[in-house]
Design an enzyme around this catalytic site. Structure first.
Site, PDB file in Angstrom:
ATOM      1  CE  LYS A  85      -3.955  -2.270   2.235  1.00  0.00           C
ATOM      2  NZ  LYS A  85      -5.064  -2.090   3.205  1.00  0.00           N
TER       3      LYS A  85
ATOM      4  CE1 TYR B 155      -9.267  -3.392  -0.049  1.00  0.00           C
ATOM      5  CE2 TYR B 155      -8.523  -1.362  -1.073  1.00  0.00           C
ATOM      6  CZ  TYR B 155      -8.263  -2.507  -0.324  1.00  0.00           C
ATOM      7  OH  TYR B 155      -6.988  -2.743   0.137  1.00  0.00           O
TER       8      TYR B 155
ATOM      9  CG  PHE C 268     -13.627   0.545   6.819  1.00  0.00           C
ATOM     10  CD1 PHE C 268     -13.102   0.046   5.637  1.00  0.00           C
ATOM     11  CD2 PHE C 268     -14.298  -0.331   7.662  1.00  0.00           C
ATOM     12  CE1 PHE C 268     -13.232  -1.297   5.299  1.00  0.00           C
ATOM     13  CE2 PHE C 268     -14.436  -1.678   7.336  1.00  0.00           C
ATOM     14  CZ  PHE C 268     -13.904  -2.159   6.143  1.00  0.00           C
TER      15      PHE C 268
ATOM     16  NE  ARG D  50      -6.361 -13.756   5.503  1.00  0.00           N
ATOM     17  CZ  ARG D  50      -6.909 -12.549   5.369  1.00  0.00           C
ATOM     18  NH1 ARG D  50      -6.724 -11.845   4.266  1.00  0.00           N
ATOM     19  NH2 ARG D  50      -7.637 -12.042   6.337  1.00  0.00           N
TER      20      ARG D  50
ATOM     21  NE  ARG E 173      -2.187  -5.791   7.113  1.00  0.00           N
ATOM     22  CZ  ARG E 173      -3.178  -6.578   6.693  1.00  0.00           C
ATOM     23  NH1 ARG E 173      -3.510  -7.659   7.393  1.00  0.00           N
ATOM     24  NH2 ARG E 173      -3.826  -6.288   5.583  1.00  0.00           N
TER      25      ARG E 173
ATOM     26  CG  ASN F 279      -3.681  -2.403   6.599  1.00  0.00           C
ATOM     27  OD1 ASN F 279      -3.568  -1.970   5.461  1.00  0.00           O
ATOM     28  ND2 ASN F 279      -4.550  -3.341   6.909  1.00  0.00           N
TER      29      ASN F 279
ATOM     30  CG  HIS G  24      -5.386  -6.401  -0.112  1.00  0.00           C
ATOM     31  ND1 HIS G  24      -6.553  -6.493   0.605  1.00  0.00           N
ATOM     32  CD2 HIS G  24      -5.517  -7.263  -1.151  1.00  0.00           C
ATOM     33  CE1 HIS G  24      -7.352  -7.369   0.007  1.00  0.00           C
ATOM     34  NE2 HIS G  24      -6.748  -7.842  -1.063  1.00  0.00           N
TER      35      HIS G  24
ATOM     36  CD  GLU H  41      -8.621  -9.566  -3.472  1.00  0.00           C
ATOM     37  OE1 GLU H  41      -9.461  -9.245  -2.616  1.00  0.00           O
ATOM     38  OE2 GLU H  41      -7.437  -9.842  -3.189  1.00  0.00           O
TER      39      GLU H  41
END
Ligand code: CMP
Length: 140
Positions: free
Chosen positions: A10, A50, A58, A86, A103, A113, A116, A127
């Protein structure tokens, strides 16, 4: 099983100049980069990516953040790539992320954060296809 997952570094992590450090973690865990591109997302691209979160409180802040600077987008391949990525990322909220995760080490807040990662096989396929055409992915 051999899987592919979508990963996004990000804007916060790109701005911190830690793309290489994050790639090293993927590589160290046996995940291979099979497609990659750097991109400054348009509002439409971020909203579309998203879309499942459209009704969440949010959503607006998430989209604003994701278009605040360039991101690094990659497809990762490996055994259990979705869960493995993850694990490497840690919890969505960096305050809850285990020590040593991406993170915990690089993220500042639940919005900024750092990364993704797809959460399941069906979303991973959607995705990856959202950002990469079949000719941009290394053949299996
Ligand atoms: P990501 O995995 O990219 O998916 C959606 C993002 O929304 C998530 O990471 C967070 O950065 C952001 N977000 C902000 N607030 C929340 C929240 N309360 N729950 C989940 N995600 C949130």
């Amino acid at each position: 099983a051999l899987e592919r997952t979508l990963s996004i570094i990000k804007p916060d992590a790109v701005a911190k100049n830690v793309i290489g450090q994050i790639y090293s973690r993927f590589e160290g865990a046996g995940l291979k980069v099979v497609a990659a591109k750097m991109k400054h997302l348009s509002r439409r691209e971020a909203e579309g990516f998203y879309a499942v979160h459209r009704e969440r409180p949010f959503f607006g802040a998430l989209v604003e953040f994701m278009i605040s600077g360039p991101v690094m987008i990659q497809a990762l391949e490996g055994e259990n790539a979705i869960a493995k990525n993850r694990e490497l990322m840690g919890a969505t909220d960096p305050k809850k992320a285990e020590a040593g995760t991406i993170r915990a080490d690089f993220a500042d807040s639940i919005d900024a954060n750092a990364v993704h990662g797809s959460d399941a096989a069906d979303t991973a396929a959607v995705e990856i296809a959202y950002f990469f055409s079949s000719t941009e992915l290394c053949p299996r």
